[in-house]
Design a protein around this motif. Structure first.
Motif, short mmCIF file in Angstrom:
data_model
loop_
_atom_site.label_atom_id
_atom_site.label_comp_id
_atom_site.label_asym_id
_atom_site.label_seq_id
_atom_site.Cartn_x
_atom_site.Cartn_y
_atom_site.Cartn_z
N VAL A 184 0.84 -1.20 0.00
CA VAL A 184 0.00 0.00 0.00
C VAL A 184 0.88 1.25 0.00
O VAL A 184 0.62 2.22 -0.74
CB VAL A 184 -0.94 -0.01 1.22
N LEU A 185 1.93 1.25 0.81
CA LEU A 185 2.83 2.40 0.86
C LEU A 185 3.54 2.59 -0.48
O LEU A 185 3.65 3.72 -0.98
CB LEU A 185 3.86 2.21 1.98
N ALA A 186 4.02 1.49 -1.06
CA ALA A 186 4.81 1.57 -2.29
C ALA A 186 3.97 1.86 -3.52
O ALA A 186 4.46 2.47 -4.47
CB ALA A 186 5.59 0.27 -2.49
N CYS A 187 2.71 1.44 -3.49
CA CYS A 187 1.87 1.55 -4.69
C CYS A 187 0.77 2.61 -4.52
O CYS A 187 0.76 3.62 -5.22
CB CYS A 187 1.25 0.20 -5.01
N ASN A 188 -0.16 2.36 -3.60
CA ASN A 188 -1.33 3.22 -3.51
C ASN A 188 -0.99 4.64 -3.07
O ASN A 188 -1.51 5.62 -3.64
CB ASN A 188 -2.35 2.62 -2.54
#
Length: 255
Positions: free
Chosen positions: A168-172
């Motif tokens: 979630v941190l890396a993508c969203n």
């Protein structure tokens, strides 16, 4: 193996098509929205239903790819109507044991990737994290995952929660920063696509060095004059708060 998909969203679409492409028999698609179930079933040339009572009862595997909070309620009905099947969910943050009260054989196949129906994604490079309630089930899920992915990793529910958080941190969150940048550019009618070389290079750098070493810009140096001028350009206080928090975090991490 005969497989029934519970869900017809982005992940279900890509996973079902990938499994069918390697010879698995996708027998049916279930979705509470009939139009969505029909759309995926037409791609797979299989049956579909929007009624939970009409879900096929003699499949070998049931793959749940629905909202996290919907898995338990649907499993209570589907597992009750079958006997020796294997029940698998695809969620990053949901424990495997969500099936414990309903089934004997169950597990997880979590492909760590962002999926959109309209965009083709090659499945083989996608890491798939798996877990099984017993050795036989784990081996079956591993075989299923290895048929479509070159990176299959055993990960228990606690480890998978951390994997999903990092995703979630890396993508969203990263993608939302793209959206914030797009909004700034739209005010000046600047094409966001001009930023694609910058975005591509940023992504390529972290394949060769750590994200910490790849970080550049005024926040690393904590150039207050530059940052204050940029804060003045931001359109609302919430976006300014995001900027300030990110600036502090980047600077502290760079020390």
């Amino acid at each position: 193996m005969r497989i029934v998909f519970i869900g017809s969203g982005n992940l279900a679409t890509h996973l079902s098509l990938a499994l069918q492409a390697v010879g698995e028999d996708i027998a049916q698609v279930f979705s509470r929205t009939e139009e969505h179930a029909k759309e995926l079933a037409e791609k797979l040339d299989c049956n579909y239903t929007a009624s939970i009572d009409e879900i096929e009862k003699n499949a070998d595997i049931y793959i749940f790819s629905v909202k996290d909070d919907a898995i338990s309620g649907i499993a209570a009905t589907v597992c009750k109507n079958t006997s020796n099947a294997v029940f698998i969910h695809t969620a990053g943050s949901v424990p495997m044991d969500i099936f414990m009260d309903y089934a004997q054989h169950y597990g997880v196949l979590y492909p760590m990737q962002t999926f959109s129906k309209a965009r083709h994604v090659e499945f083989r490079p996608i890491p798939c994290f798996i877990e099984g309630s017993d050795e036989q089930t784990r081996d079956l899920i591993r075989h299923l995952a290895e048929s479509i992915s070159d990176q299959v990793v055993l990960a228990d529910s606690e480890k998978r929660r951390k994997l999903h958080l990092a995703a979630v941190l890396a993508c969203n969150l990263t993608n939302h920063c793209y959206r914030l940048a797009e909004r700034v550019l739209q005010e000046e009618q600047i094409d966001f696509r001009l930023y694609l070389p910058l975005i591509d290079e940023t992504a390529k750098k972290v394949s060769e060095m750590s994200p910490r070493d790849a970080q550049t810009g005024p926040m690393v140096r904590y150039d207050v004059n530059v940052m204050n001028r940029q804060l003045e350009l931001l359109p609302d206080e919430r976006t300014r708060q995001i900027y300030r928090l990110m600036a502090e975090s980047i600077h502290e991490d760079a020390k």
